[in-house]
Structures are given as structure tokens and as C-alpha cells.
Design an enzyme around this catalytic site. Sequence first.
Site, PDB file in Angstrom:
ATOM      1  N   HIS A  82      41.704 -34.553   3.951  1.00 14.87           N
ATOM      2  CA  HIS A  82      42.503 -33.332   4.061  1.00 14.87           C
ATOM      3  C   HIS A  82      43.057 -33.199   5.470  1.00 14.87           C
ATOM      4  O   HIS A  82      42.363 -33.463   6.448  1.00 14.87           O
ATOM      5  CB  HIS A  82      41.638 -32.107   3.735  1.00 14.87           C
ATOM      6  CG  HIS A  82      42.422 -30.843   3.712  1.00 14.87           C
ATOM      7  ND1 HIS A  82      43.156 -30.448   2.624  1.00 14.87           N
ATOM      8  CD2 HIS A  82      42.635 -29.906   4.660  1.00 14.87           C
ATOM      9  CE1 HIS A  82      43.767 -29.317   2.893  1.00 14.87           C
ATOM     10  NE2 HIS A  82      43.479 -28.960   4.136  1.00 14.87           N
ATOM     11  N   ASP A 161      40.678 -18.024  -2.933  1.00 15.39           N
ATOM     12  CA  ASP A 161      41.480 -18.473  -1.788  1.00 15.39           C
ATOM     13  C   ASP A 161      42.967 -18.317  -2.066  1.00 15.39           C
ATOM     14  O   ASP A 161      43.748 -17.993  -1.169  1.00 15.39           O
ATOM     15  CB  ASP A 161      41.154 -19.934  -1.442  1.00 15.39           C
ATOM     16  CG  ASP A 161      42.006 -20.399  -0.271  1.00 15.39           C
ATOM     17  OD1 ASP A 161      41.861 -19.814   0.818  1.00 15.39           O
ATOM     18  OD2 ASP A 161      42.842 -21.303  -0.442  1.00 15.39           O
ATOM     19  N   ARG A 168      46.471 -13.240   3.703  1.00 18.31           N
ATOM     20  CA  ARG A 168      46.365 -13.560   5.139  1.00 18.31           C
ATOM     21  C   ARG A 168      47.739 -13.857   5.725  1.00 18.31           C
ATOM     22  O   ARG A 168      48.042 -13.508   6.857  1.00 18.31           O
ATOM     23  CB  ARG A 168      45.435 -14.763   5.338  1.00 18.31           C
ATOM     24  CG  ARG A 168      43.971 -14.415   5.160  1.00 18.31           C
ATOM     25  CD  ARG A 168      43.122 -15.674   5.001  1.00 18.31           C
ATOM     26  NE  ARG A 168      43.239 -16.555   6.138  1.00 18.31           N
ATOM     27  CZ  ARG A 168      43.120 -17.891   6.067  1.00 18.31           C
ATOM     28  NH1 ARG A 168      42.870 -18.478   4.899  1.00 18.31           N
ATOM     29  NH2 ARG A 168      43.234 -18.618   7.131  1.00 18.31           N
ATOM     30  N   SER A 183      38.709 -21.399   3.751  1.00 17.14           N
ATOM     31  CA  SER A 183      39.841 -21.651   2.856  1.00 17.14           C
ATOM     32  C   SER A 183      39.925 -23.145   2.514  1.00 17.14           C
ATOM     33  O   SER A 183      40.008 -23.531   1.343  1.00 17.14           O
ATOM     34  CB  SER A 183      41.127 -21.185   3.549  1.00 17.14           C
ATOM     35  OG  SER A 183      42.260 -21.641   2.884  1.00 17.14           O
ATOM     36  N   LYS A 187      38.168 -25.258  -1.181  1.00 15.91           N
ATOM     37  CA  LYS A 187      38.994 -26.060  -2.088  1.00 15.91           C
ATOM     38  C   LYS A 187      38.484 -27.500  -2.147  1.00 15.91           C
ATOM     39  O   LYS A 187      38.428 -28.113  -3.202  1.00 15.91           O
ATOM     40  CB  LYS A 187      40.457 -26.039  -1.624  1.00 15.91           C
ATOM     41  CG  LYS A 187      41.120 -24.690  -1.888  1.00 15.91           C
ATOM     42  CD  LYS A 187      42.531 -24.615  -1.350  1.00 15.91           C
ATOM     43  CE  LYS A 187      42.571 -24.491   0.136  1.00 15.91           C
ATOM     44  NZ  LYS A 187      43.742 -23.877   0.724  1.00 15.91           N
TER      45      LYS A 187
HETATM   46  N1  URA Z   1      45.255 -24.631   5.075  1.00 16.91           N
HETATM   47  C1  URA Z   1      44.540 -23.943   4.147  1.00 16.91           C
HETATM   48  O1  URA Z   1      44.397 -24.375   3.018  1.00 16.91           O
HETATM   49  N2  URA Z   1      44.015 -22.765   4.494  1.00 16.91           N
HETATM   50  C2  URA Z   1      44.146 -22.232   5.727  1.00 16.91           C
HETATM   51  O2  URA Z   1      43.631 -21.157   5.978  1.00 16.91           O
HETATM   52  C3  URA Z   1      44.879 -22.954   6.678  1.00 16.91           C
HETATM   53  C4  URA Z   1      45.419 -24.168   6.327  1.00 16.91           C
END
Ligand code: URA
Length: 434
Positions: A82, A161, A168, A183, A187
Site C-alpha cells: 500500500h 472508513d 474527514r 483508515s 482496509k
Molecule cells: N489514504 C487512506 O486510505 N486514508 C487516509 O486517511 C489517508 C490516505
Amino acid sequence: MNMNDIIFKKRQGNVLTRKEIEFFISGYTKGEIPDYQASALLMAIFFQKMTDEETFYFTDAMQHSGDVIDLSSIKGIKVDKHSTGGVGDKTTLIVAPIVAACGVPIAKMSGRGLGFTGGTIDKLESIPGFQTSLEPEDFVKQVNEIGISVIGQTAHIAAADKKLYALRDVTATVDNISLITSSIMSKKLAAGSDAIVLDVKCGKGAFMESIESAEHLGQLMVSIGKAAGKKTIAVITDMNQPLGNAVGNSLEVQEAIDTLKGNGPKDIEELCLRLASYMLLAGEKVATSDQGYEMAVKALNSGEAYKKFIEFVKRQGGEVSEGKKEIQLPKASYERKLIAKEEGYLFEVEAKQIGMASQHTGAGRETKEDSIDLSAGILVHKKIGDYVKKGDCLATVYGNVEEKIEKALFEAIKAFSFCKEPIEKLPLIKKIIE
Ligand code: URA
């Protein structure tokens, strides 16, 4: 339990309990807690921060707010990767086939771009015919048969999220380390891989501008991953200037293909080899990252990684010409050159500014609902530290609407600043956190 007390408790700088965090996440996901109370809590968290323990509970609650994918029917150690988000970041398109060609299965879910940052799923969709949504059984079958699949993240992964990130975004509470950690990690943990390699971007085109804050984010994500029982490694990398030269969907896919054929920009090749080396280590294919690096170089130089990429594209419906195994990507109707009006060493090629200029060409979205132009974007020809003469081409802007190109040129020129003295090239990899 009630929301008012929870907001007050955090506003006063106290530590929330696991039960209070779970009450908030579950109530907000179900629509029982309104946006105004969630916004107030987010702002209190933003100012008062969360402890590592609270961040773990927050992540865990978000991870279980939607589907948790079971990949146990896929053989081997599945390794996910990621990136915390950047400009010109096409690494997944290169790293995933390298790692898969070395025998580590990649069962990956990726996202779309928003604002000045791009997303892997949009990039893949610029390949004619490519399908980014597969039935779960087909996804698993494909990884078992060819070792790689990349699909769009379903709406049911970390449902909390999805709602909270949108909130956010409009309440100026994105750039809090605990909220970013929970966040991303909720995931990743819900997506079911056994190990995770995180590319934590640092610099003017990233959420984390300073090395200290990027390290803090990397360390927190690694400790949350480990606490959840997954081997997790973070690589802190530079995002002051765009990665590689291409920014924009089909342009980035072309650059990924060039890199897989050994003809890509050296910065992106090096970063991909290093990320692949840590994925091979996490996947227990090698005992050290140096051995992983050697294995990744072999997969790239032998053409095995490109072969794997073509196999993956074809399997997901992408059009590949039979003879030469080439992919015809969409091309923009217009291109315009951005010419240097001054001379000197490039002191800055601001990633965020180039990302915004690329968004103006039509390559990026302002809101989640916007459609995008897959052939539009920017090729940046100069890097920080390069010497530029008056009249040199700094970048080429591609698009299908002339006014959009004009706007993009106007924004893109602001990314470049010059100085008289030579300056050092930026190291791409800043730190590894294992
Ligand atoms: N990427 C995400 O998935 N969440 C965040 O809060 C920032 C970057």
C-alpha cells in the site's frame, strides 16, 4: 453510553475506552450517530490525538465494520502493498507482477484517485477491456492459477472508513496520524493478506511533509499490523517530486510497461525493486531483503515480470495484441509543451502542483462522482537537481479539451523553481521500518 459524553471526554484530552470507540464506529456506520457529532469527535481527536492503544481499537473497530475477506483458500503467503498516496505512483503495476513472477501470490484490492493523487484502479481501466471488478470466487481462482489479481475495493470493506474518510475530507481532519493509520490499516487488514508492505510517502506531495511525521506514521502502522498478527514493513520514500515522469492514467500505464521492459525511468525502477525485495522477504521467499532485491532484478531482467503482467492483463479482459504482446492505450488528441523561461538548477518540481495540473487536464477527479479522461495527464521531463536552459522542455501536457490544457499549463509552471547553485539529487528511499 452517549455520544455527547464521548466527545466531551476526548475534547478534554482523555483516553477513550475500547467500548466507547466501538460504540462510535458501529453507531456511525449504521447511521445512528449523525455527521455533526462524528465531525465534533474527529476534530477533538485531531487536536487531542489518540494513544497507540486507542488507534489500535479504532482500527480494529473499522476493520470489522464491513466484510473481512478470507483468502485462506489461496495457497502461499499473500503479501499486500500500500502507498499512502502520491503523484505519479504507478508502483503497484510494476511491483505486483515482479513479485508474482517470483512466486509470491498477489491478491490485491486497490482504490481510485481523488484530488491530486491517482489510483491504481483508474490506471488499470485505461487498458481497453480491463475488468476491475471480479466475483470473489473468480478472484481467488485467478490468484491460485496465475499468482496475481488486482481488483477494485468493494464497498463493503471497512464500511466505517468509507463514511469517515468522506467526512474527514470536508472537515479538515484528514492529516492526523492516528486517523490515517486506522483508515489505511483497517482496509489492509480487512483485505485478508498475510503480510503488508507500506510505502509511506514523505515530502511536499504527501500527507506527511517531514521525515519525522512520516516515520511516526510508518512506525504506528507497522505496530498496528504486527498487533493484528501480520508481518508489516514500512518503507519511507520521497514524494517531493513526482515519481518517474508520467502523471495521468494511460501515461502511467505506458511508463509501467516501459519499466517492466527495462526502459523505464531509473527512480521508479529502483523503488519498485526495493519494494519488491521487501515483499519477497515478507512472503518468506528469501531470508534477507538483499536476496529479495537480487531475485526481483532477475525477474525484471529476464522478462518474466513483463510476461506475468501480460498474463494478468489478458486474464482480466485487457486487450493485448497477439504477436508482439503490446497494449494499445488511449491517446489524447492534443499535446502542448511547457517551455522553460529561465535558466538554472531545478530546486523544486512540486509533486502536489503537478498533481493538481494533471487534475486540470481531466486526468483526476475533484469529487468521487466525477468521470475522468484516461488519456490526459503530464509527462515531466526534468527532475530536481537537473540543469535547465532557457527554451528547454520542462513537461508535456496531454488532453482532449484545449481550455483544460491551458489551465494545466498555467498550474504546471508553478511547480518548477530554479536556483543558481548545483543542488543534490534527493534520495528516493529514506528509511525502512521493520
Ligand atoms: N489514504 C487512506 O486510505 N486514508 C487516509 O486517511 C489517508 C490516505
